[in-house]
Design a protein around this motif. Sequence first.
Motif, PDB file in Angstrom:
ATOM      1  N   LYS A  14       0.839  -1.186   0.000  1.00 29.70           N
ATOM      2  CA  LYS A  14       0.000   0.000   0.000  1.00 29.70           C
ATOM      3  C   LYS A  14       0.878   1.241   0.000  1.00 29.70           C
ATOM      4  O   LYS A  14       2.078   1.179   0.306  1.00 29.70           O
ATOM      5  N   ASP A  15       0.302   2.392  -0.341  1.00 29.70           N
ATOM      6  CA  ASP A  15       1.036   3.658  -0.318  1.00 29.70           C
ATOM      7  C   ASP A  15       1.647   3.879   1.053  1.00 29.70           C
ATOM      8  O   ASP A  15       0.975   3.735   2.094  1.00 29.70           O
ATOM      9  N   GLY A  16       2.938   4.218   1.056  1.00 30.09           N
ATOM     10  CA  GLY A  16       3.638   4.488   2.300  1.00 30.09           C
ATOM     11  C   GLY A  16       4.203   3.255   2.985  1.00 30.09           C
ATOM     12  O   GLY A  16       5.002   3.359   3.911  1.00 30.09           O
ATOM     13  N   GLU A  17       3.813   2.093   2.504  1.00 27.44           N
ATOM     14  CA  GLU A  17       4.295   0.844   3.094  1.00 27.44           C
ATOM     15  C   GLU A  17       5.632   0.477   2.475  1.00 27.44           C
ATOM     16  O   GLU A  17       5.867   0.705   1.280  1.00 27.44           O
ATOM     17  N   THR A  18       6.555  -0.070   3.259  1.00 25.24           N
ATOM     18  CA  THR A  18       7.872  -0.484   2.771  1.00 25.24           C
ATOM     19  C   THR A  18       8.136  -1.926   3.151  1.00 25.24           C
ATOM     20  O   THR A  18       7.474  -2.484   4.036  1.00 25.24           O
ATOM     21  N   ALA A  19       9.119  -2.498   2.486  1.00 20.12           N
ATOM     22  CA  ALA A  19       9.511  -3.874   2.781  1.00 20.12           C
ATOM     23  C   ALA A  19      11.029  -3.921   2.931  1.00 20.12           C
ATOM     24  O   ALA A  19      11.767  -3.248   2.196  1.00 20.12           O
ATOM     25  N   LYS A  20      11.479  -4.714   3.890  1.00 21.52           N
ATOM     26  CA  LYS A  20      12.913  -4.867   4.102  1.00 21.52           C
ATOM     27  C   LYS A  20      13.453  -6.005   3.237  1.00 21.52           C
ATOM     28  O   LYS A  20      12.753  -6.981   2.986  1.00 21.52           O
ATOM     29  N   HIS A  21      14.695  -5.837   2.840  1.00 24.07           N
ATOM     30  CA  HIS A  21      15.408  -6.876   2.093  1.00 24.07           C
ATOM     31  C   HIS A  21      14.560  -7.358   0.905  1.00 24.07           C
ATOM     32  O   HIS A  21      14.237  -8.540   0.784  1.00 24.07           O
ATOM     33  N   ALA A  22      14.208  -6.378   0.052  1.00 23.29           N
ATOM     34  CA  ALA A  22      13.277  -6.675  -1.036  1.00 23.29           C
ATOM     35  C   ALA A  22      13.759  -6.072  -2.347  1.00 23.29           C
ATOM     36  O   ALA A  22      14.585  -5.152  -2.389  1.00 23.29           O
ATOM     37  N   ILE A  23      13.218  -6.616  -3.424  1.00 22.31           N
ATOM     38  CA  ILE A  23      13.341  -6.025  -4.760  1.00 22.31           C
ATOM     39  C   ILE A  23      12.018  -5.330  -5.028  1.00 22.31           C
ATOM     40  O   ILE A  23      10.962  -5.988  -5.074  1.00 22.31           O
TER      41      ILE A  23
END
Length: 797
Positions: free
Chosen positions: A88-97
């Motif tokens: 979703k907007d504003g959401e991030t993921a760690k160790h990702a492409i």
Amino acid sequence: MLTKLNHVLLAGVVALACSSCQTEKKADYQVIPLPQEVVLTQEKPFLLNKNVSITYPEGNLLLKRNAEFLSGYIRQATGYTPPVKGLKDGETAKHAINLGLDADIANKEGYVLTTTSESIQINGQTENGVFYGCQTLRKSIPAEAQGADILLPAGSIKDEPRFTYRGMHLDVCRHFFPLEFIKEYIDLLALHNMNTFHWHLTDDQGWRIEIKKYPKLTEVGSKRNCTVVGKARSGKYDNIPYGGFYTQEQAKEIVKYAQERYITVIPEVDLPGHMLAALAAYPDMGCTGGPYKVSPDWGIFEDVLCIGNEQSMQFLEDVMAEITEIFPSKLVHIGGDEAPRTRWAKCPKCQARIKAEGLKTDKQHTAEDRLQSYCMTHIEKFLNSKGRQIIGWDEILEGDVAPNATVMSWRGTSGGIKAAQMGHDVIMTPNLYCYFDYLQTADSKDEPLGIGGYVPVEKVYSLDPTAALTEEQAKHILGAQANLWTEYIATTEHAEYMILPRMAALAEVQWTQPEKKDYADFTQRLPRLIKFYQRDSMNYAKHIFDIQAEYTTTQEEDGSGSGAIVATLRTIDNAPIYYTLDGTEPTTASEQYNGTGIVIRQSADLRAVAIRPEGKSKVTEKSFYINKATFCPIELTGTQPTPKYAFKGATALVDGMSGIDNYATGEWIGFLDGDVTAVIDLGASNGNAAGKTVAELPEIKHVSTHAVIDMGAWVAGCTGLTVSVSDDNKSFREVAAKEFPVEMDSRKKAVANYEVTFEPVKARYVKVLIKRTPALPKGHPGEGGIPFLFIDEIEVE
């Protein structure tokens, strides 16, 4: 069913259960095609392992599909499958492409790939651009990295294609290929950053697309009773029925499969020539009414659509109406090539059409030429009414060109240059660079039967589609394409062999800016891509690993006038090379090549081989025959080589090297009209001839030359040799003349020797008149036409 390029190596997955088996492998961005800008930093690399995920903006289904493709590509290489997540907007993921869009990227197919130790970000102006970023990342990972963690260097890649049209063509008419191979072909386009699949669907040898209003096109036109054996018009046939076609649903399946990979499918219905399959189904559409049959042979045929017949024109409209329902591409290819005017010239209906339309003959074009233009324009208007535009082979320039036509230039680049100068958009597909049915090696003895020609990887790579054009004209060059015509290509394995790895060279022509191109660098990157072919069981050609040999002639600096041949040998991986000069098989016990060139001053038979731990390369062979004419100054008086086949010019006739039976290798020079006269200064072979007496001049008594005969390609031999001598290059006296019979076998292919012996005579200058075959013989498909003459080596003894 998955194609080979999508096949998951399940066996490797099982082996990864134990994490202790993992190793680390380094990735790099030395991919094909080479990105426009790669900037690396000294930061810690990104670790790609089984804990990595791939993200996309939630709700963007195209980027979701891109992410799923990338996950599958990683699984092919490593065995583990990164999960795909929508954010979703504003959401991030760690160790990702992370995949995303960036409106600030200028090019619609451009992308920026940024790698840090924490993440990889692939942004494009469009989802299309992101897809190409995924391709670069895919090719950066080693093809075989089962169970390994991958270290991806930190840095950024800013990339975009040079051309908007990057295509490959496939002829499925001469030989039919199953649906799964068409998908494999499209997967290969995606791997090489190409975006257009040109599908040649109709021809004399088979109609391959279902048209519901005309069911006989596939009931009758898709089948031939037999197929020629060997070369075209050999007179031998296999008596095995052959056929196949694609239903409209299957064609739509291919369109969808290609669209998912951002590839446009351009259909080709070749008209008004190459229509024997259609005429066999509906004979009333021909000028004579038949009978016609689906052709079992290759070539050009006089029976074409009757343009004066309203039924024929309605047929074309009906076919195009269904084609536009199947294929959404803006461009529809209507062929326009190789349509003989013979039938039209004698057809009352066609002549009535010419009269009714006021089509006139002038110095440039016949009325029948303009009848073809009338047909092209008619179909163009119909397709325009459907919101489409036409594209055709460069023959559509012969007459009044349909005003909005895109021109595909195949007979060299001149047609494309002319079309661009006229304001037409152009796709460059010149046969001498882009016909992948041509041979990949000059040494054809171990090659599958083919049409001939010579287009090695390096030749493909050397193409510049905008060469010889002004900046304004170059804007009309949309891109480049390679063509695979399949007269001699009956299997999917053979098709793979012909396109790989030449497709890689073409990819760099299409994508990479010319100042970034470097063939030596390309060959260093190519083995990495070839590992993808190996992994996916592709039957790629291996000529690139053979010895690449160049032969040059030099004049000695001692003033003697004598010369030498220098053989320069190389391999793309600097593998050790061993050679002999006496014709024996080279081994590790033979002389090792030291890289500085082999100097040859006398007749020799060179044999060279590269020896690697995994085995030997193909043996490179070249024979040299040094005679009194070798290295001497030579001048062609009168008829000159045709520019397309001039190659090294007259010096090729006295360089000590005879050509093989392929006239397109550059060892021969070709003439299209007129006899050939060469004057050789023999004095130079015996030092400075100025002031020498007649007694000191060389004595000669024998002259010979060689010619390629390839009657199927309209290449005929010599019909006579005349030898004259002179002491001053002004006054010549004839010393010998000999006539040779005109070749009457329309199927002959050979290298012929022509020689004449005479009483010994001393002379400084020798003039050799080589008489050409004046016309193709009776019974030849081009009867009465002017054949080419290809000659090599004038030997004087």
